[in-house]
Design a protein around this motif. Structure first.
Motif, PDB file in Angstrom:
ATOM      1  N   GLU A 186     -56.925  17.907  82.383  1.00 19.53           N
ATOM      2  CA  GLU A 186     -56.758  19.030  81.162  1.00 19.53           C
ATOM      3  C   GLU A 186     -56.060  18.851  80.343  1.00 19.53           C
ATOM      4  O   GLU A 186     -56.962  19.707  79.296  1.00 19.53           O
ATOM      5  CB  GLU A 186     -56.551  20.938  82.068  1.00 19.53           C
ATOM      6  N   ALA A 187     -54.622  18.799  80.158  1.00 22.90           N
ATOM      7  CA  ALA A 187     -54.103  18.750  79.061  1.00 22.90           C
ATOM      8  C   ALA A 187     -55.131  17.858  78.294  1.00 22.90           C
ATOM      9  O   ALA A 187     -54.444  17.655  77.402  1.00 22.90           O
ATOM     10  CB  ALA A 187     -53.198  18.202  79.729  1.00 22.90           C
ATOM     11  N   LEU A 188     -55.572  16.644  77.981  1.00 19.85           N
ATOM     12  CA  LEU A 188     -56.364  15.652  78.000  1.00 19.85           C
ATOM     13  C   LEU A 188     -57.219  16.493  77.262  1.00 19.85           C
ATOM     14  O   LEU A 188     -58.202  15.797  75.969  1.00 19.85           O
ATOM     15  CB  LEU A 188     -56.908  14.466  78.560  1.00 19.85           C
ATOM     16  N   LYS A 189     -57.992  17.500  78.135  1.00 20.15           N
ATOM     17  CA  LYS A 189     -59.600  18.120  77.534  1.00 20.15           C
ATOM     18  C   LYS A 189     -58.675  19.215  76.375  1.00 20.15           C
ATOM     19  O   LYS A 189     -59.553  19.109  75.946  1.00 20.15           O
ATOM     20  CB  LYS A 189     -60.152  18.970  78.157  1.00 20.15           C
ATOM     21  N   GLN A 190     -57.833  19.885  76.628  1.00 19.20           N
ATOM     22  CA  GLN A 190     -57.438  21.094  75.452  1.00 19.20           C
ATOM     23  C   GLN A 190     -57.061  19.560  74.243  1.00 19.20           C
ATOM     24  O   GLN A 190     -57.173  20.284  73.094  1.00 19.20           O
ATOM     25  CB  GLN A 190     -56.369  21.473  76.035  1.00 19.20           C
ATOM     26  N   ARG A 191     -56.716  18.694  74.291  1.00 22.72           N
ATOM     27  CA  ARG A 191     -56.557  17.711  73.229  1.00 22.72           C
ATOM     28  C   ARG A 191     -57.944  17.264  72.894  1.00 22.72           C
ATOM     29  O   ARG A 191     -57.810  16.565  71.381  1.00 22.72           O
ATOM     30  CB  ARG A 191     -55.280  16.928  72.703  1.00 22.72           C
ATOM     31  N   GLY A 192     -59.444  17.601  72.835  1.00 21.65           N
ATOM     32  CA  GLY A 192     -59.974  17.028  72.354  1.00 21.65           C
ATOM     33  C   GLY A 192     -60.451  16.020  73.206  1.00 21.65           C
ATOM     34  O   GLY A 192     -61.932  15.265  73.001  1.00 21.65           O
TER      35      GLY A 192
END
Length: 350
Positions: free
Chosen positions: A30-36
């Motif tokens: 999720e942290a990666l997805k929040q960063r695109g």
């Protein structure tokens, strides 16, 4: 095509949450997805190894291995797939051979050229070498034997002579009585040296079998110090103090050790020395990129000048968890993105 970061897990095992994933995996996704950055979890299944390889080769920019080796039935096949992925350009976090180099107990014998490990540290890959050296090592000082397999202190023995040797003796007789304390739970057993060495032979035989023989450090009672690292950045320090009983030297929670969480700034001398050694460490361990998430455990000792120094006890990078500090997922995500950026800078034309 925006390629993905693939997190490898395996189904089952005691390290999973109610959703079937390790509790620290989805926070990283999720942290990666929040960063695109697109990311997903794949469960390794040896029966589908080729299908998984083909998918990751096509869609993966990098993989992050989140499999506890104790939950993996086909470790050799898994590592072979990871090597192939690295060969076709998928970034390994970590490379499987780095996982082996940093996670094996013989990392200690490989690093005696640094100031992190005493030079009277030995690795035994054969029973003959063990029988030839250990009686001499034990004649010098109390020892700790560490098997390569096992976890939570199993097969890690503190070995001490019951009676001191006669003056001038440089080798312990096989009939000498020894006191052996296992790190798993600090229980004590008494053996003759010869019988105990026979008991230890299975630690050496079999796949990845070996024993490490190192000097016992009495100041272990002051606690073991674990550095949690993101590549070359120390994130936090865990101070693990053994139970306050006569024979206790184990720093596992199971054995009653007390844990305290500190910042790296609280251990500046240790951190600065370790970071200064990292180029030599990476060179001696095969030249691979530093693992994404890994740990290094240290014990206090006293040098010849009477000053504090820190001795490396082991390192681990197979699947270091941070379930008690899930906010670290954001730092991990930033580190993954930095790795990908570095790789794209290296491979892009000038």
């Amino acid at each position: 095509m925006n390629k993905k970061v693939i997190f490898f897990e395996v189904e089952g095992g005691t390290d999973k949450g109610p959703d079937g994933y390790r509790p620290d995996t989805m926070p990283m996704v999720e942290a990666l997805k929040q960063r695109g950055q697109d990311a997903e979890v794949l469960f390794f299944d040896n029966a589908k190894k080729q299908q998984i390889f083909d998918y990751v080769k096509e869609h993966g920019a990098a993989y992050v291995s989140r499999i506890n080796p104790g939950n993996l039935q086909h470790e050799e096949e898994y590592f072979a797939m990871l090597r192939e992925l690295c060969q076709v350009g998928v970034m390994g976090m970590p490379h499987p051979d780095a996982m082996i180099s940093y996670g094996s107990k013989d990392v200690l014998s490989k690093l005696i050229a640094t100031n992190l490990v005493p030079d009277d540290t030995f690795a035994y890959y054969t029973i003959e070498a063990f029988k030839a050296q250990f009686p001499t090592s034990l004649a010098l000082t109390e020892r700790v034997l560490k098997q390569n397999r096992g976890s939570t202190g199993e097969g890690i023995w503190r070995v001490k002579l019951v009676e001191p040797l006669a003056e001038g003796m440089t080798e312990v007789p096989l009939d000498a009585q020894i006191k052996c304390t296992e790190a798993k739970d600090n229980h004590v057993e008494y053996w003759s040296l010869g019988d105990f060495m026979t008991f230890c032979e299975p630690y050496i035989t079999g796949l990845n079998g070996m024993l490490i023989d190192m000097r016992f450090l009495p100041r272990i009672t002051e606690g073991e110090v674990r550095l949690l690292m993101l590549r070359n950045h120390p994130v936090h320090v865990v101070h693990k103090k053994p139970a306050n009983t006569e024979d206790a030297f184990s720093a596992t929670l199971f054995s009653g050790a007390q844990y305290r969480y500190d910042s790296p700034e609280d251990w500046q001398e240790l951190v600065e020395n370790f970071l200064s050694q990292l180029p030599q460490v990476t060179s001696l361990l095969g030249g691979y990129d530093l693992p994404l998430i890994w740990t290094a455990d240290f014990m206090l000792d006293t040098d010849e000048a009477g000053a504090d120094c820190y001795i490396l006890g082991e390192m681990n990078c197979s699947c270091v968890g941070f379930t008690s500090e899930l906010t670290l997922a954001h730092q991990v995500a930033e580190e993954i993105l930095a790795c990908l950026q570095e790789q794209s800078t290296v491979v892009s034309p000038s």
